[in-house]
Enzyme design. Structure first.
Site, mmCIF file in Angstrom:
data_model
loop_
_atom_site.group_PDB
_atom_site.id
_atom_site.type_symbol
_atom_site.label_atom_id
_atom_site.label_comp_id
_atom_site.label_asym_id
_atom_site.label_seq_id
_atom_site.Cartn_x
_atom_site.Cartn_y
_atom_site.Cartn_z
ATOM 1 N N ASP A 302 0.843 -1.200 0.000
ATOM 2 C CA ASP A 302 0.000 0.000 0.000
ATOM 3 C C ASP A 302 0.879 1.251 0.000
ATOM 4 O O ASP A 302 1.200 1.762 1.070
ATOM 5 C CB ASP A 302 -0.934 -0.022 1.218
ATOM 6 C CG ASP A 302 -1.943 1.098 1.210
ATOM 7 O OD1 ASP A 302 -2.175 1.688 0.149
ATOM 8 O OD2 ASP A 302 -2.493 1.384 2.285
ATOM 9 N N GLU A 336 -2.722 10.257 -0.982
ATOM 10 C CA GLU A 336 -3.945 9.459 -0.939
ATOM 11 C C GLU A 336 -4.327 9.116 0.490
ATOM 12 O O GLU A 336 -5.505 9.091 0.838
ATOM 13 C CB GLU A 336 -3.756 8.172 -1.759
ATOM 14 C CG GLU A 336 -5.009 7.314 -1.892
ATOM 15 C CD GLU A 336 -5.199 6.296 -0.778
ATOM 16 O OE1 GLU A 336 -6.270 5.688 -0.703
ATOM 17 O OE2 GLU A 336 -4.275 6.119 0.042
ATOM 18 N N GLU A 337 -3.330 8.845 1.330
ATOM 19 C CA GLU A 337 -3.604 8.279 2.652
ATOM 20 C C GLU A 337 -4.287 9.243 3.609
ATOM 21 O O GLU A 337 -5.106 8.827 4.417
ATOM 22 C CB GLU A 337 -2.292 7.776 3.289
ATOM 23 C CG GLU A 337 -1.648 6.600 2.571
ATOM 24 C CD GLU A 337 -2.467 5.318 2.666
ATOM 25 O OE1 GLU A 337 -3.577 5.350 3.208
ATOM 26 O OE2 GLU A 337 -1.988 4.288 2.180
ATOM 27 N N ASP A 364 -4.434 -0.205 -6.195
ATOM 28 C CA ASP A 364 -4.270 0.166 -4.789
ATOM 29 C C ASP A 364 -4.868 -0.906 -3.883
ATOM 30 O O ASP A 364 -5.498 -0.616 -2.878
ATOM 31 C CB ASP A 364 -4.926 1.529 -4.522
ATOM 32 C CG ASP A 364 -4.603 2.069 -3.133
ATOM 33 O OD1 ASP A 364 -3.629 1.587 -2.514
ATOM 34 O OD2 ASP A 364 -5.329 2.974 -2.670
ATOM 35 N N HIS A 438 -1.494 -0.774 6.300
ATOM 36 C CA HIS A 438 -1.258 0.259 7.317
ATOM 37 C C HIS A 438 -0.523 -0.271 8.555
ATOM 38 O O HIS A 438 -0.697 0.273 9.657
ATOM 39 C CB HIS A 438 -2.573 0.910 7.750
ATOM 40 C CG HIS A 438 -3.268 1.675 6.663
ATOM 41 N ND1 HIS A 438 -4.415 2.402 6.887
ATOM 42 C CD2 HIS A 438 -2.983 1.833 5.344
ATOM 43 C CE1 HIS A 438 -4.809 2.966 5.747
ATOM 44 N NE2 HIS A 438 -3.944 2.629 4.796
#
Length: 479
Positions: A302, A336-337, A364, A438
């Site tokens: 990711d 993006e996060e 993604d 994550h």
């Protein structure tokens, strides 16, 4: 003298035979395309460079949260790496201002209970969290499973406490992203909902299937006018422990220390490289992944995987001598996060320019084995676009690519939807993704080289097919 009629008959039969032989050597369109797709996969699996690109991105740069020095290094790496790909016509950076939040160095927590004394637990700050006081935060814990449960408790049962949101993944979902969708609102809105009821802290059960020691970070939000409280995620193993203890010790307390901090916005960039189309240069096909990642791992699945797969598409086309009819644009999105600033900036400028993007593809969902693609578009054209893409199913089925369904395409490309393109999300096998998402476990070593390369080939094959045929007129450009 030989019989003229027999000679004529012989010549006719011979001519028919020669014509039949000639036609047997003429490739059909599907045969030609099948051969090209086979070459794409052969090249990706034997000469592809995405795995080594990922090694550098993860091991030399590491986690790349927007605003960090690592994110800046990743931008420069992406710009230089795209610039070294032969056949690319232009490489440039698109400026955007991004949030800058830093995790800090201190993340400690322990359960305090009359039943066990105390026990250290694995915890990490959620993005955008405020820090605890220097000496930490210690408070009773109130457990809820869902946001609705929290609202039902009311202020008198929440005030002065740490809210523990213990919402487990629903493992009945075959696609784990559906389980994630059912929980992600807890992370984003939970701290704010808890603070509104007077909570002094918020702890989330990590969003994953596995019971392990890796806490999952992710972004959360605070509403203006609501007090900001420290917000963290606890690993699933320790969430199970705390949940069990609370059932026998309602007076259990949690002590937590974090020194995270928010700073002013920083300048950053999307990185863009493209091959100009030879026949229809104004029709754009986007391939993309997001360059930023969370900071507690290396951002391998990711979304380092999506970044390097998108770049390798351009390499594959050049290596095979394929000149696209339409412009193929590789975009490495920034932020993006925790903000989507890069995607919003690109979409705004594209709309202002009246760009004709016919297809936007985003990877993604990790570097796992390809399964297919999810498709989205404006409701007036979605069924038509899905039918057109499904026409390629037979060509891609030999590579176990069989999913062509309506579904969410990607966080970054969604901002282009009102401009009329077909939005496509690359769909790899989803079973292991949330073991890494994550977490500190999202590192280069957890990516399988062959699976990553298969994904690059799957994406390149779809792009090749759409480039050959187009996808029809863009109704939004006529408005």
């Amino acid at each position: 003298m030989k019989n003229p009629s027999k000679i004529s008959l012989f010549l006719v039969v011979a001519a028919i035979g020669f014509i039949a032989i000639a036609f047997s050597f003429v490739e059909t369109e599907d045969e030609r395309r099948s051969k090209q797709i086979r070459q794409i996969f052969d090249h990706a699996l034997t000469k592809g460079q995405c795995y080594e690109d990922l090694r550098y991105l993860c091991k030399k740069i590491g986690g790349r949260l927007s605003g960090s020095p690592q994110a800046a290094a990743a931008v420069e790496w992406g710009y230089q790496t795209l610039g070294r790909i032969e056949g690319i016509d232009t490489v440039y950076k698109q400026q955007c201002m991004v949030p800058h939040w830093d995790r800090g160095k201190l993340e400690e927590a322990r359960i305090i209970s009359d039943h066990i004394g105390w026990q250290d637990v694995n915890l990490c700050a959620l993005g955008n969290s405020v820090p605890t006081a220097e000496w930490g935060l210690t408070a009773p814990v109130v457990r809820v499973e869902h946001q609705e449960d929290l609202k039902k408790l009311g202020k008198k049962n929440v005030e002065g406490k740490i809210v523990f949101m213990d919402h487990k993944f629903d493992d009945k979902h075959i696609d784990t992203f559906n389980a994630y969708s059912g929980c992600v609102g807890d992370r984003y809105e939970g701290p704010n909902d808890a603070a509104r009821l007077g909570a002094v802290g918020f702890v989330l059960r990590s969003l994953g299937n596995a019971i392990d020691e890796f806490p999952h970070t992710g972004n959360s939000a605070y509403e203006k006018g609501v007090p900001k409280i420290p917000a963290a995620a606890i690993c699933t193993r320790d969430a199970e422990l705390m949940s069990g203890l609370l059932s026998v010790d309602p007076d259990l307390k949690l002590h937590m220390k974090m020194d995270c901090k928010s700073y002013s916005d920083k300048e950053s960039f999307n990185v863009i490289g493209e091959i100009k189309g030879a026949e229809y240069p104004d029709e754009v096909i986007i391939v993309s992944g997001h360059l930023d990642s969370w900071d507690n791992g290396e951002g391998a699945h990711d979304d380092g995987a999506g970044v390097v797969q998108s770049m390798d598409i351009l390499r594959i086309f050049n290596a095979l001598g394929y000149q696209p009819k339409r412009t193929i644009r590789c975009i490495l999105w920034m932020n993006e996060e925790n903000g989507t600033r890069g995607a919003r900036k690109y979409a705004a400028e594209a709309k202002e320019k009246g760009e004709n993007c016919i297809l936007a593809l985003e990877s993604d969902r990790g570097g796992f084995t390809p399964r297919g693609f999810f498709v989205d578009a404006d409701s007036t054209i979605l069924d038509n676009r899905l039918d057109r893409l499904r026409q390629y199913a037979d060509l891609l089925e030999p590579y176990n690519i069989h999913v062509f369904e309506k579904g969410f395409s990607g966080v970054d490309i969604q901002f282009l939807k009102d401009q009329g393109p077909t939005l496509v999300g690359y769909f790899p096998d989803p079973q292991r993704y949330f073991d890494f998402h994550h977490t500190p476990n999202d590192v280069f070593e957890m990516v399988n080289k062959r699976e990553l390369e298969l994904g690059a080939a799957a994406m390149a094959s779809l792009v090749y097919l759409v480039d050959q045929d187009g996808l029809g007129s863009n109704p939004m450009l006529k408005k």
